[in-house]
Design a protein around this motif. Structure first.
Motif, PDB file in Angstrom:
ATOM      1  N   ILE A  16      75.701 -62.055 -59.157  1.00  0.00           N
ATOM      2  CA  ILE A  16      76.549 -62.138 -60.278  1.00  0.00           C
ATOM      3  C   ILE A  16      77.959 -62.233 -59.680  1.00  0.00           C
ATOM      4  O   ILE A  16      78.037 -61.132 -58.763  1.00  0.00           O
ATOM      5  CB  ILE A  16      76.249 -61.206 -61.373  1.00  0.00           C
ATOM      6  N   GLU A  17      78.927 -62.663 -60.416  1.00  0.00           N
ATOM      7  CA  GLU A  17      80.462 -62.490 -59.747  1.00  0.00           C
ATOM      8  C   GLU A  17      81.177 -61.711 -61.019  1.00  0.00           C
ATOM      9  O   GLU A  17      80.975 -62.254 -62.419  1.00  0.00           O
ATOM     10  CB  GLU A  17      80.914 -63.790 -59.696  1.00  0.00           C
ATOM     11  N   CYS A  18      81.640 -60.714 -60.880  1.00  0.00           N
ATOM     12  CA  CYS A  18      82.035 -59.915 -62.050  1.00  0.00           C
ATOM     13  C   CYS A  18      83.578 -59.679 -61.939  1.00  0.00           C
ATOM     14  O   CYS A  18      84.117 -59.261 -60.900  1.00  0.00           O
ATOM     15  CB  CYS A  18      81.450 -58.527 -61.863  1.00  0.00           C
ATOM     16  N   LEU A  59      72.396 -62.537 -52.271  1.00  0.00           N
ATOM     17  CA  LEU A  59      73.480 -61.771 -52.934  1.00  0.00           C
ATOM     18  C   LEU A  59      74.456 -62.538 -53.207  1.00  0.00           C
ATOM     19  O   LEU A  59      74.682 -63.677 -52.818  1.00  0.00           O
ATOM     20  CB  LEU A  59      73.824 -60.823 -51.986  1.00  0.00           C
ATOM     21  N   HIS A  60      75.450 -62.164 -54.130  1.00  0.00           N
ATOM     22  CA  HIS A  60      76.659 -62.992 -54.425  1.00  0.00           C
ATOM     23  C   HIS A  60      77.844 -62.359 -53.662  1.00  0.00           C
ATOM     24  O   HIS A  60      78.742 -63.170 -52.911  1.00  0.00           O
ATOM     25  CB  HIS A  60      76.832 -63.279 -55.740  1.00  0.00           C
ATOM     26  N   GLY A  61      78.024 -61.108 -53.654  1.00  0.00           N
ATOM     27  CA  GLY A  61      78.889 -60.405 -52.979  1.00  0.00           C
ATOM     28  C   GLY A  61      80.060 -60.022 -53.963  1.00  0.00           C
ATOM     29  O   GLY A  61      81.030 -59.197 -53.437  1.00  0.00           O
ATOM     30  N   TYR A  99      75.782 -65.123 -49.067  1.00  0.00           N
ATOM     31  CA  TYR A  99      76.454 -64.705 -49.952  1.00  0.00           C
ATOM     32  C   TYR A  99      77.295 -65.726 -50.476  1.00  0.00           C
ATOM     33  O   TYR A  99      77.579 -66.632 -49.691  1.00  0.00           O
ATOM     34  CB  TYR A  99      77.696 -63.696 -49.273  1.00  0.00           C
ATOM     35  N   ASP A 100      77.745 -65.779 -51.619  1.00  0.00           N
ATOM     36  CA  ASP A 100      78.715 -66.692 -52.197  1.00  0.00           C
ATOM     37  C   ASP A 100      80.053 -66.678 -51.399  1.00  0.00           C
ATOM     38  O   ASP A 100      80.460 -65.604 -51.176  1.00  0.00           O
ATOM     39  CB  ASP A 100      78.964 -66.727 -53.790  1.00  0.00           C
ATOM     40  N   LEU A 101      80.972 -67.731 -51.239  1.00  0.00           N
ATOM     41  CA  LEU A 101      82.003 -67.655 -50.603  1.00  0.00           C
ATOM     42  C   LEU A 101      83.112 -66.729 -51.227  1.00  0.00           C
ATOM     43  O   LEU A 101      84.091 -66.656 -50.807  1.00  0.00           O
ATOM     44  CB  LEU A 101      82.612 -68.880 -50.076  1.00  0.00           C
ATOM     45  N   HIS A 102      82.969 -66.495 -52.555  1.00  0.00           N
ATOM     46  CA  HIS A 102      83.599 -65.873 -53.386  1.00  0.00           C
ATOM     47  C   HIS A 102      83.501 -64.176 -53.356  1.00  0.00           C
ATOM     48  O   HIS A 102      83.756 -63.206 -54.011  1.00  0.00           O
ATOM     49  CB  HIS A 102      83.547 -65.899 -54.939  1.00  0.00           C
ATOM     50  N   ALA A 103      82.524 -63.916 -52.278  1.00  0.00           N
ATOM     51  CA  ALA A 103      82.080 -62.300 -51.991  1.00  0.00           C
ATOM     52  C   ALA A 103      83.545 -61.644 -51.362  1.00  0.00           C
ATOM     53  O   ALA A 103      83.963 -62.072 -50.741  1.00  0.00           O
ATOM     54  CB  ALA A 103      81.007 -62.461 -50.775  1.00  0.00           C
ATOM     55  N   PRO A 120      83.802 -76.977 -54.564  1.00  0.00           N
ATOM     56  CA  PRO A 120      82.697 -76.558 -55.462  1.00  0.00           C
ATOM     57  C   PRO A 120      81.285 -76.164 -54.672  1.00  0.00           C
ATOM     58  O   PRO A 120      80.982 -76.976 -53.423  1.00  0.00           O
ATOM     59  CB  PRO A 120      82.676 -77.486 -56.402  1.00  0.00           C
ATOM     60  N   HIS A 121      80.471 -75.328 -54.898  1.00  0.00           N
ATOM     61  CA  HIS A 121      79.413 -74.782 -54.234  1.00  0.00           C
ATOM     62  C   HIS A 121      78.251 -75.783 -54.350  1.00  0.00           C
ATOM     63  O   HIS A 121      77.810 -76.364 -55.469  1.00  0.00           O
ATOM     64  CB  HIS A 121      78.985 -73.605 -54.746  1.00  0.00           C
ATOM     65  N   LEU A 122      78.067 -76.508 -53.280  1.00  0.00           N
ATOM     66  CA  LEU A 122      76.833 -77.606 -53.266  1.00  0.00           C
ATOM     67  C   LEU A 122      76.025 -77.236 -51.945  1.00  0.00           C
ATOM     68  O   LEU A 122      74.885 -78.126 -51.656  1.00  0.00           O
ATOM     69  CB  LEU A 122      77.717 -78.838 -52.854  1.00  0.00           C
ATOM     70  N   GLY A 136      86.808 -74.992 -60.722  1.00  0.00           N
ATOM     71  CA  GLY A 136      86.731 -76.078 -59.829  1.00  0.00           C
ATOM     72  C   GLY A 136      85.431 -76.650 -59.589  1.00  0.00           C
ATOM     73  O   GLY A 136      85.287 -77.668 -59.047  1.00  0.00           O
ATOM     74  N   HIS A 137      84.186 -76.067 -60.143  1.00  0.00           N
ATOM     75  CA  HIS A 137      82.889 -76.538 -59.795  1.00  0.00           C
ATOM     76  C   HIS A 137      82.714 -77.982 -60.501  1.00  0.00           C
ATOM     77  O   HIS A 137      81.784 -78.694 -60.420  1.00  0.00           O
ATOM     78  CB  HIS A 137      81.868 -75.670 -60.482  1.00  0.00           C
ATOM     79  N   PHE A 138      83.559 -78.082 -61.795  1.00  0.00           N
ATOM     80  CA  PHE A 138      83.689 -79.565 -62.533  1.00  0.00           C
ATOM     81  C   PHE A 138      83.869 -80.564 -61.219  1.00  0.00           C
ATOM     82  O   PHE A 138      83.427 -81.658 -61.719  1.00  0.00           O
ATOM     83  CB  PHE A 138      84.530 -79.416 -63.603  1.00  0.00           C
TER      84      PHE A 138
HETATM   85 ZN   LIG Z   1      81.220 -68.605 -56.180  1.00  0.00          ZN
END
Ligand SMILES: [Zn+2]
Length: 537
Positions: free
Chosen positions: A13-15, A111-113, A145-149, A169-171, A472-474
């Motif tokens: 989760i990204e908080c 994990l997301h980070g 990890y998501d790169l938003h970690a 965007p995450h692909l 951005g994911h759009f």
């Molecule tokens: Zn992300």
């Protein structure tokens, strides 16, 4: 070697520190699965979860015998900090699962980070600490990890390989899961790894972190590409397993925010040197991490101007109210301005308003009524999870509307981050309001997939204007309709505004760019573990 026994678990989760608390129901709405149910979902054609675990399991299945020992996987749409009580309960479950698994040869953690709990800046670190205590120092742990970690010491120091997304965007979630499986296979047959991390005093606003086709005007994708190229060149070729450039997530507001390079290598020198090299390249690009948004006034004028059919249609991103960053998906600034200006042939989505969606279902298709958006945000009895805690962004707004579409069954994602995912949006409605068609949903998600309009038969190719609640994911979903130059990132108020100077940061290290012009950085000399990170041997 006997059949390797691999524990599987995850917390993703990204908080957003400024958003309301996330509860168990927020995870149940996406993925809260354990044991064989989780494993079977990972192996299904349309899993609920994002792609890391399905990719990992598929690669492990394909690459030889293994015994999966599936534990709890918890994933949720970005939100506020997780309820401490719920996270503590999950910790008990993860620990119980691991102890029940018995002797292990490896662990894979999704994990997301960028998680938070009410009382913890680093729940991923808390989870990894527990995992390491149970399995001991010799069992390899691989984490994606998501790169938003945001990268804490524990996130690097407790794992044997650190694997971050490389697309925004995450692909590439599935590819990173596959990479994690391949890496864990190597580690379980005796390969030793050394990690290094270097953090920069740069907290990139989300809109400056694009990669791929959208990266030509942005610095972040260049850094990721540089890392991938350099790890295959002298003196690093055959010595480096992974280079992850983590842009981080500003709104978590942690003491370890900042763009961070993490390298997993076969020797400490390679890890330290390459991490420093990529960090230096990031610092050289520091002035490029400044957002360039379009004012609401100018955006409205450009939307109105699309009446000239010789112009290409435009897509307007409400980047400041992105549910993918913890936004509530219900601010009215753009809708109100576009209606006031008489913008026509537009699609707007997806607005999170369960009360309005339910009323549209009660009234029925074709009914005309007064649509009251955000009608009860001032109601003190309303569920806290729906409320914008500051109260300054999610304002009530009313307009005459016609119910143009109704839907309640889940939808299957078509393109981009949600491709092939099963998504339950709850009661949904399409409302005709002035010259616009507004899609209203009951389970908050970002508008990253054209299916959210297409599920009502709405024709995106025929629209002159599309407004999306997404940062951005759009881009990964709507790029078949809109070119890079047709995207307008709108500067409206909201919980996820890229204008970071508007927030009251409490924990973020300061000074950092682009908030503070006074930030400075000196590259650490190699070999100093205290400066460059932690070696795990
Ligand atoms: Zn992300």
């Amino acid at each position: 070697m006997t059949t390797p026994r691999v524990a599987l678990l995850g917390f993703s989760i990204e908080c957003n520190r400024f958003a309301p608390v996330a509860f168990e129901a927020d995870f149940q709405a996406r993925t809260l699965l354990g044991g064989d149910i989780m494993l079977n979902n990972a192996r299904s054609a349309a899993p609920m979860m994002l792609g890391e675990m399905p990719g990992f399991v598929a690669e492990m299945d394909a690459s030889g015998p293994w015994q999966p020992l599936p534990g709890l996987l918890a994933m949720a749409e970005p939100n506020g900090p997780v309820s401490q009580e719920f996270f503590d309960r999950m910790m008990v479950q993860w620990e119980t699962d691991l102890r029940a698994a018995g002797p292990l040869d490896g662990v894979y953690c999704v994990l997301h980070g960028a998680g938070l709990t009410v009382n913890d800046h680093d729940p991923e670190g808390t989870l990894l600490t527990m995992v390491r205590q149970i399995v001991g120092p010799d069992v390899p742990i691989v984490a994606t990890y998501d790169l938003h970690a945001n990268v804490s010491d524990a996130n690097v120091g407790l794992v044997n390989a650190y694997i971050g997304y490389r697309t925004n965007p995450h692909l590439d979630m599935r590819e990173r899961g596959i990479e994690a499986a391949q890496t864990l296979r190597r580690l379980m047959t005796g390969t030793r790894t050394f990690l290094s991390r270097v953090r920069l005093p740069i907290v990139p606003p989300t809109v400056t972190m694009l990669t791929g086709q959208d990266a030509h005007v942005r610095p972040y994708g260049e850094l990721i590409d540089l890392g991938q190229r350099r790890m295959r060149e002298p003196p690093y070729e055959s010595r480096v397993l992974n280079v992850s450039v983590m842009g981080g997530f500003a709104f978590a507001d942690t003491p370890f925010n900042g763009l961070t390079v993490v390298v997993t290598a076969l020797d400490q020198d390679a890890a330290d040197r390459l991490a420093r090299e990529i960090a230096e390249a990031g610092w050289a690009r520091r002035e490029q991490f400044r957002p360039m948004l379009t004012s609401l006034e100018e955006a409205t004028a450009r939307a109105k101007a699309t009446e000239d059919r010789s112009l290409h249609p435009l897509i307007f991103a409400d980047v400041a109210d992105n549910p993918g960053g913890g936004g509530r998906g219900n601010t009215m600034w753009i809708l109100e301005a576009f209606l006031a200006a008489g913008v026509r042939d537009g699609l707007v989505g997806v607005i999170h308003d369960p009360a309005l969606a339910a009323e549209a279902h009660l009234r029925g298709l074709g009914t005309t009524f007064r649509a009251e958006f955000n009608r009860d945000l001032a109601d003190p009895d309303r569920d806290l999870a729906d409320r914008d805690p500051t109260g300054e962004f999610s304002k009530p707004f009313a307009a005459d509307a016609i119910v143009a579409g109704l839907r309640e069954q889940p939808v299957r994602g078509r393109r981009g981050i949600y491709a092939n995912n099963t998504l339950d949006l709850g009661l949904c409605a399409a409302l005709t309001v002035g010259g616009l068609t507004v899609v209203v949903i009951s389970n908050r998600v970002q508008c990253a997939d054209p299916i959210f309009f297409e599920m009502f038969g709405l024709d995106i190719a025929a629209a002159r204007v599309v407004v999306v609640k997404s940062r951005g994911h759009f881009r990964g979903g709507f790029d078949e309709f809109f070119r890079h130059e047709d995207v307008v990132e709108v500067d409206a108020p909201g919980l996820t505004s890229p204008i970071l100077s508007r927030f009251a940061w409490r924990h973020m290290p300061r000074p950092v760019l682009p908030i503070d012009d006074t930030a400075t950085w000196i590259a650490p000399s190699t070999g100093t573990a205290a400066a460059t990170g932690i070696a795990h041997t």
